[in-house]
Write a protein that holds these residues in place. Structure first.
Motif, PDB file in Angstrom:
ATOM      1  N   LEU A   1      22.675 -93.914 -28.616  1.00 30.56           N
ATOM      2  CA  LEU A   1      21.534 -93.349 -27.896  1.00 30.56           C
ATOM      3  C   LEU A   1      20.793 -94.426 -27.107  1.00 30.56           C
ATOM      4  O   LEU A   1      20.310 -94.180 -25.999  1.00 30.56           O
ATOM      5  CB  LEU A   1      20.579 -92.675 -28.883  1.00 30.56           C
ATOM      6  CG  LEU A   1      19.424 -91.878 -28.289  1.00 30.56           C
ATOM      7  CD1 LEU A   1      19.930 -90.640 -27.551  1.00 30.56           C
ATOM      8  CD2 LEU A   1      18.438 -91.475 -29.387  1.00 30.56           C
ATOM      9  N   MET A   2      20.718 -95.633 -27.683  1.00 23.60           N
ATOM     10  CA  MET A   2      20.026 -96.719 -27.006  1.00 23.60           C
ATOM     11  C   MET A   2      20.928 -97.474 -26.032  1.00 23.60           C
ATOM     12  O   MET A   2      20.510 -98.481 -25.455  1.00 23.60           O
ATOM     13  CB  MET A   2      19.449 -97.695 -28.044  1.00 23.60           C
ATOM     14  CG  MET A   2      18.535 -97.044 -29.068  1.00 23.60           C
ATOM     15  SD  MET A   2      17.263 -95.958 -28.337  1.00 23.60           S
ATOM     16  CE  MET A   2      16.374 -97.119 -27.315  1.00 23.60           C
TER      17      MET A   2
ATOM     18  N   ALA B   1      24.878 -91.875 -38.728  1.00 24.72           N
ATOM     19  CA  ALA B   1      23.513 -91.784 -38.209  1.00 24.72           C
ATOM     20  C   ALA B   1      23.198 -92.982 -37.312  1.00 24.72           C
ATOM     21  O   ALA B   1      22.622 -92.826 -36.218  1.00 24.72           O
ATOM     22  CB  ALA B   1      22.520 -91.702 -39.366  1.00 24.72           C
ATOM     23  N   PHE B   2      23.582 -94.160 -37.744  1.00 24.84           N
ATOM     24  CA  PHE B   2      23.275 -95.343 -36.947  1.00 24.84           C
ATOM     25  C   PHE B   2      24.240 -95.509 -35.775  1.00 24.84           C
ATOM     26  O   PHE B   2      23.895 -96.165 -34.780  1.00 24.84           O
ATOM     27  CB  PHE B   2      23.224 -96.583 -37.835  1.00 24.84           C
ATOM     28  CG  PHE B   2      21.912 -96.685 -38.563  1.00 24.84           C
ATOM     29  CD1 PHE B   2      20.830 -97.300 -37.967  1.00 24.84           C
ATOM     30  CD2 PHE B   2      21.746 -96.118 -39.813  1.00 24.84           C
ATOM     31  CE1 PHE B   2      19.601 -97.365 -38.598  1.00 24.84           C
ATOM     32  CE2 PHE B   2      20.530 -96.176 -40.463  1.00 24.84           C
ATOM     33  CZ  PHE B   2      19.446 -96.800 -39.858  1.00 24.84           C
ATOM     34  N   LEU B   3      25.409 -94.918 -35.867  1.00 22.76           N
ATOM     35  CA  LEU B   3      26.253 -94.825 -34.677  1.00 22.76           C
ATOM     36  C   LEU B   3      25.546 -94.012 -33.597  1.00 22.76           C
ATOM     37  O   LEU B   3      25.541 -94.377 -32.416  1.00 22.76           O
ATOM     38  CB  LEU B   3      27.597 -94.185 -35.028  1.00 22.76           C
ATOM     39  CG  LEU B   3      28.701 -95.121 -35.512  1.00 22.76           C
ATOM     40  CD1 LEU B   3      29.860 -94.326 -36.104  1.00 22.76           C
ATOM     41  CD2 LEU B   3      29.191 -96.008 -34.368  1.00 22.76           C
ATOM     42  N   ALA B   4      24.940 -92.891 -34.018  1.00 21.63           N
ATOM     43  CA  ALA B   4      24.229 -92.042 -33.057  1.00 21.63           C
ATOM     44  C   ALA B   4      23.057 -92.786 -32.433  1.00 21.63           C
ATOM     45  O   ALA B   4      22.857 -92.746 -31.207  1.00 21.63           O
ATOM     46  CB  ALA B   4      23.751 -90.764 -33.746  1.00 21.63           C
ATOM     47  N   LEU B   5      22.268 -93.493 -33.252  1.00 18.23           N
ATOM     48  CA  LEU B   5      21.105 -94.206 -32.727  1.00 18.23           C
ATOM     49  C   LEU B   5      21.531 -95.376 -31.838  1.00 18.23           C
ATOM     50  O   LEU B   5      20.916 -95.615 -30.791  1.00 18.23           O
ATOM     51  CB  LEU B   5      20.239 -94.708 -33.888  1.00 18.23           C
ATOM     52  CG  LEU B   5      19.518 -93.624 -34.688  1.00 18.23           C
ATOM     53  CD1 LEU B   5      18.802 -94.233 -35.880  1.00 18.23           C
ATOM     54  CD2 LEU B   5      18.526 -92.864 -33.805  1.00 18.23           C
ATOM     55  N   SER B   6      22.577 -96.100 -32.246  1.00 16.58           N
ATOM     56  CA  SER B   6      23.057 -97.220 -31.421  1.00 16.58           C
ATOM     57  C   SER B   6      23.530 -96.724 -30.068  1.00 16.58           C
ATOM     58  O   SER B   6      23.216 -97.317 -29.025  1.00 16.58           O
ATOM     59  CB  SER B   6      24.202 -97.951 -32.135  1.00 16.58           C
ATOM     60  OG  SER B   6      23.765 -98.512 -33.352  1.00 16.58           O
TER      61      SER B   6
ATOM     62  N   LEU C   1      18.888 -83.569 -27.546  1.00  9.77           N
ATOM     63  CA  LEU C   1      19.784 -83.790 -26.408  1.00  9.77           C
ATOM     64  C   LEU C   1      20.058 -82.499 -25.641  1.00  9.77           C
ATOM     65  O   LEU C   1      20.142 -82.499 -24.406  1.00  9.77           O
ATOM     66  CB  LEU C   1      21.095 -84.410 -26.901  1.00  9.77           C
ATOM     67  CG  LEU C   1      20.972 -85.840 -27.451  1.00  9.77           C
ATOM     68  CD1 LEU C   1      22.223 -86.241 -28.219  1.00  9.77           C
ATOM     69  CD2 LEU C   1      20.709 -86.834 -26.315  1.00  9.77           C
ATOM     70  N   ARG C   2      20.193 -81.386 -26.368  1.00 13.26           N
ATOM     71  CA  ARG C   2      20.434 -80.101 -25.685  1.00 13.26           C
ATOM     72  C   ARG C   2      19.199 -79.648 -24.910  1.00 13.26           C
ATOM     73  O   ARG C   2      19.312 -79.062 -23.829  1.00 13.26           O
ATOM     74  CB  ARG C   2      20.822 -79.033 -26.708  1.00 13.26           C
ATOM     75  CG  ARG C   2      22.111 -79.312 -27.461  1.00 13.26           C
ATOM     76  CD  ARG C   2      23.311 -79.322 -26.550  1.00 13.26           C
ATOM     77  NE  ARG C   2      23.781 -77.969 -26.249  1.00 13.26           N
ATOM     78  CZ  ARG C   2      24.753 -77.705 -25.393  1.00 13.26           C
ATOM     79  NH1 ARG C   2      25.331 -78.694 -24.713  1.00 13.26           N
ATOM     80  NH2 ARG C   2      25.135 -76.461 -25.174  1.00 13.26           N
TER      81      ARG C   2
ATOM     82  N   GLN D   1      25.633 -87.156 -29.114  1.00 15.33           N
ATOM     83  CA  GLN D   1      25.750 -85.804 -29.655  1.00 15.33           C
ATOM     84  C   GLN D   1      26.967 -85.673 -30.563  1.00 15.33           C
ATOM     85  O   GLN D   1      26.904 -85.025 -31.616  1.00 15.33           O
ATOM     86  CB  GLN D   1      25.823 -84.781 -28.517  1.00 15.33           C
ATOM     87  CG  GLN D   1      25.869 -83.339 -29.013  1.00 15.33           C
ATOM     88  CD  GLN D   1      25.418 -82.354 -27.956  1.00 15.33           C
ATOM     89  OE1 GLN D   1      24.242 -82.299 -27.593  1.00 15.33           O
ATOM     90  NE2 GLN D   1      26.353 -81.593 -27.437  1.00 15.33           N
ATOM     91  N   ALA D   2      28.077 -86.288 -30.172  1.00 18.55           N
ATOM     92  CA  ALA D   2      29.274 -86.239 -31.015  1.00 18.55           C
ATOM     93  C   ALA D   2      29.006 -86.914 -32.355  1.00 18.55           C
ATOM     94  O   ALA D   2      29.406 -86.406 -33.414  1.00 18.55           O
ATOM     95  CB  ALA D   2      30.440 -86.916 -30.304  1.00 18.55           C
ATOM     96  N   TYR D   3      28.318 -88.044 -32.331  1.00 22.04           N
ATOM     97  CA  TYR D   3      27.993 -88.726 -33.575  1.00 22.04           C
ATOM     98  C   TYR D   3      27.038 -87.885 -34.428  1.00 22.04           C
ATOM     99  O   TYR D   3      27.125 -87.882 -35.662  1.00 22.04           O
ATOM    100  CB  TYR D   3      27.363 -90.087 -33.295  1.00 22.04           C
ATOM    101  CG  TYR D   3      28.320 -91.133 -32.771  1.00 22.04           C
ATOM    102  CD1 TYR D   3      29.570 -91.320 -33.346  1.00 22.04           C
ATOM    103  CD2 TYR D   3      27.960 -91.953 -31.698  1.00 22.04           C
ATOM    104  CE1 TYR D   3      30.441 -92.297 -32.863  1.00 22.04           C
ATOM    105  CE2 TYR D   3      28.817 -92.932 -31.215  1.00 22.04           C
ATOM    106  CZ  TYR D   3      30.060 -93.092 -31.804  1.00 22.04           C
ATOM    107  OH  TYR D   3      30.918 -94.061 -31.332  1.00 22.04           O
TER     108      TYR D   3
END
Length: 443
Positions: A131-132, A124-129, A181-182, A139-141
């Motif tokens: 994203l910023m 989850a925090f990989l995705a947020l990191s 994202l989509r 999206q992959a995360y």
């Protein structure tokens, strides 16, 4: 025989020395600095601990990643989180050697593979990191969040553990990010609708879920000339572990000691020290949500998309019987070693050596420490608010709202692009934000 017994006792004392370390006191200092906004000092404390880690290197790296994210070092945070994710995946298949050694000391001797909720939240925090920091892999995360949680659910099914299956709910942040994202592509609205429906199913209390689903059904991202701002808020202090005493199991072992000592040739070391196990604790937080102002006008408040505190507590309660069982087995193994030493040396019952080995056994058990390693800088909740705004520059202010007086608003200038998403991320462990308010303005 007299020369052999001291050697055995010395070996046991060496094992005793291996079971004394605890992570909790170290984490307390870092959390206090973090809450006070003393991020440089918190980072320095973590860096110092990382120079000589005691099997807690991975959780220390997780704390470092959160501090990096809070300070806007998103690339470094993502790199560290990816490293720990891969380590946790490897350690899920525990090392038999370390596992066996922990039976002679305590669980702090094992490499820490992360709790189930931590292995999900790394993604989850990989995705947020990400994203910023551009968002190319967000999206992959987000897919990894769902995939990992499903793996954990399947593992619970394999154990035929009904409580685990009920506790391991899916995390709505993954499909929320996918839908977000989509939707920005202004196409693939069937995918957006499926993602929004999944969010509503998995997180029915998310107050904006039905709005998102209705918008997806109509294939609408934003009106011409408008863009969308997503405000992500990490609110409250999240779960941590503290040492607790498992008294029912301690009493049961004490009774077993008395029975076996009365019916066997040699006595067992009496159970004086209580059995120590870790428990997940979620602190009471004053902050409840974040109010968002656009050009000094209130436009809404963030809502919870993932309740980390609730997730951690429910999942840990599901595996808690296994934690207790492991602690009891460890205590039985230690008693067995003492008893086996007495048998091998053929010492006399109630002799000085017999009593001395019992004393060594009591000390051995007393130095056990619960495994309090954990990811201690997690927030209690991940929250989000979506706002559609006219293109151009706006002043966005964020204010903590909760059980006390509202916090002091903090503002950032943000540029909204026609038909695109803009992302903000802020850390609110208490009523006021700490660190930097991060902005990813997508062109």
């Amino acid at each position: 025989m007299c020369r052999s017994i001291p050697r055995c006792a010395c070996a046991l004392v060496l094992l005793i020395l291996g079971g004394c370390a605890t992570h909790a006191h170290q984490l307390t200092k870092v959390r206090e600095l973090y809450c006070a906004g003393e991020l440089a000092e918190a980072t320095s404390s973590v860096d110092k601990a990382l120079k000589r880690p005691h099997n807690d290197g991975d959780v220390l790296r997780l704390e470092h990643a959160m501090l990096d994210l809070c300070e806007g070092r998103t690339r470094e945070a993502e790199q560290t989180l990816r490293q720990v994710r891969d380590r946790f995946d490897t350690l899920e298949q525990a090392s038999l050697g370390r596992s066996a050694l922990s039976m002679l000391t305590d669980d702090n001797m094992r490499d820490y593979p992360g709790e189930d909720y931590e292995r999900v939240l790394v993604r989850a925090f990989l995705a947020l990191s990400n994203l910023m920091n551009g968002g190319e892999d967000a999206q992959a995360y987000s897919l990894q969040i769902t995939d990992k949680q499903q793996q954990i659910i399947d593992a619970a099914k394999d154990r035929n553990d009904e409580e685990s299956k009920l506790a391991y709910k899916q995390v709505a942040l993954g499909p929320y990010l996918r839908g977000m994202l989509r939707e920005e592509t202004h196409s693939n609205y069937d995918d957006v609708q499926r993602a929004s429906a999944t969010v509503v199913s998995w997180q029915p209390n998310f107050v904006y879920g039905l709005q998102d689903l209705e918008r997806a059904r109509h294939g609408h991202h934003s009106a011409p000339g408008n863009g969308v701002l997503y405000v992500f808020a990490l609110t409250g202090l999240g779960p941590y572990k503290e040492e607790t005493m498992e008294l029912p199991s301690t009493v049961a072992l004490l009774i077993a000691d008395q029975i076996l000592s009365a019916t066997n040739k040699y006595t067992l070391p009496p159970t004086i020290a209580p059995i120590k196990v870790p428990k997940v604790v979620v602190p009471t937080n004053q902050i409840d949500r974040v109010r968002v102002f656009v050009d000094r006008q209130p436009v809404g408040e963030t809502a919870t998309i993932t309740n980390i505190g609730e997730m951690a507590r429910e999942q840990y309660e599901a595996v808690y019987p296994h934690v207790i069982a492991r602690a009891v087995v460890r205590r039985v193994v230690k008693k067995g070693v003492i008893y086996g030493t007495k048998t091998a040396m053929n010492i006399d019952r109630n002799s000085l050596w017999d009593i001395g080995l019992d004393v060594v056994g009591v000390a051995w058990e007393a130095t056990e420490a619960a495994d309090t390693r954990c990811w201690g800088l997690l927030p209690e909740k991940i929250q989000v608010l979506r706002v559609e705004l006219p293109q151009g520059e706006h002043e966005i202010a964020l204010q903590g709202v909760g059980s006390t007086l509202p916090g002091t608003p903090r503002a950032e200038r943000v540029t909204i692009t026609n038909g695109r998403n803009t992302y903000m991320l802020a850390n609110f462990p208490d009523m006021d934000p700490i660190g930097k308010i991060l902005v990813n303005q997508r062109r």
